[in-house]
Design a protein around this motif. Structure first.
Motif, PDB file in Angstrom:
ATOM      1  N   SER A  89       0.828  -1.208   0.000  1.00 53.86           N
ATOM      2  CA  SER A  89       0.000   0.000   0.000  1.00 53.86           C
ATOM      3  C   SER A  89       0.864   1.260   0.000  1.00 53.86           C
ATOM      4  O   SER A  89       1.971   1.272   0.510  1.00 53.86           O
ATOM      5  CB  SER A  89      -0.956   0.005   1.195  1.00 53.86           C
ATOM      6  OG  SER A  89      -0.242  -0.004   2.412  1.00 53.86           O
ATOM      7  N   ASN A 131     -13.505   5.924   7.391  1.00 53.05           N
ATOM      8  CA  ASN A 131     -12.773   6.367   6.196  1.00 53.05           C
ATOM      9  C   ASN A 131     -13.063   5.412   5.043  1.00 53.05           C
ATOM     10  O   ASN A 131     -13.141   4.202   5.243  1.00 53.05           O
ATOM     11  CB  ASN A 131     -11.275   6.424   6.468  1.00 53.05           C
ATOM     12  CG  ASN A 131     -10.911   7.549   7.405  1.00 53.05           C
ATOM     13  OD1 ASN A 131     -11.501   8.622   7.352  1.00 53.05           O
ATOM     14  ND2 ASN A 131      -9.967   7.300   8.298  1.00 53.05           N
ATOM     15  N   ASP A 174     -11.242   4.161   2.806  1.00 50.64           N
ATOM     16  CA  ASP A 174     -10.248   3.102   2.629  1.00 50.64           C
ATOM     17  C   ASP A 174     -10.032   2.275   3.888  1.00 50.64           C
ATOM     18  O   ASP A 174      -9.219   1.351   3.911  1.00 50.64           O
ATOM     19  CB  ASP A 174      -8.916   3.687   2.142  1.00 50.64           C
ATOM     20  CG  ASP A 174      -8.310   4.680   3.123  1.00 50.64           C
ATOM     21  OD1 ASP A 174      -8.901   4.956   4.183  1.00 50.64           O
ATOM     22  OD2 ASP A 174      -7.211   5.188   2.814  1.00 50.64           O
TER      23      ASP A 174
END
Length: 135
Positions: A64, A127, A129
């Motif tokens: 990520s 959030n 994500d």
């Protein structure tokens, strides 16, 4: 405690470590942890009385951008008053992702009892994500 469970990219690991505050973090960088599951980590850390959360540098972390570590509560049903209490404390799940900047905030507040794991997990869940970001 940050435990490395993905060993595919040494450069990504070094970059991640460089973003983490070096003070008060114990890094576990041993190939024997390669591919360790959440259950493996919980079993290995179960007897650590002063450890309420561990952070995993897993495959998703290493891939990520920016990196988001997996925060894992060490809380078990045996640590709670009853099953209902455990369900409440893990309502948002036993894990969530956090940026490296979130680690000091999470660790300090959990250690002091100012906030609980469930609050950070809920904030991460708000959030899109699913990652907690320190304010």
């Amino acid at each position: 405690m940050v435990i490395r469970t993905d060993y595919a990219d040494e450069r990504a690991w070094r970059a991640l470590v460089a973003t983490l505050p070096q003070q008060h973090i114990h890094f576990v960088d041993a190939p024997s942890w390669s591919g360790a599951s959440i259950d493996d980590v919980l079993a290995a850390t179960r007897d650590a009385d002063d450890l309420s959360v561990v952070f995993l540098a897993d495959t998703a972390t290493m891939r990520s951008t920016p990196p988001a570590l997996l925060a894992l509560t060490t809380l078990t049903p045996e640590d709670c008053e009853d099953d209902e209490d455990y369900a409440r404390l893990t309502e948002s799940g036993p894990t969530f992702r956090t940026t490296p900047a979130g680690i000091p905030d999470i660790h300090a507040n959990l250690s002091l009892g100012n906030l609980g794991f469930e609050e950070y997990a809920a904030w991460a869940g708000e959030n899109p994500d699913g990652v907690y970001r320190s304010a």
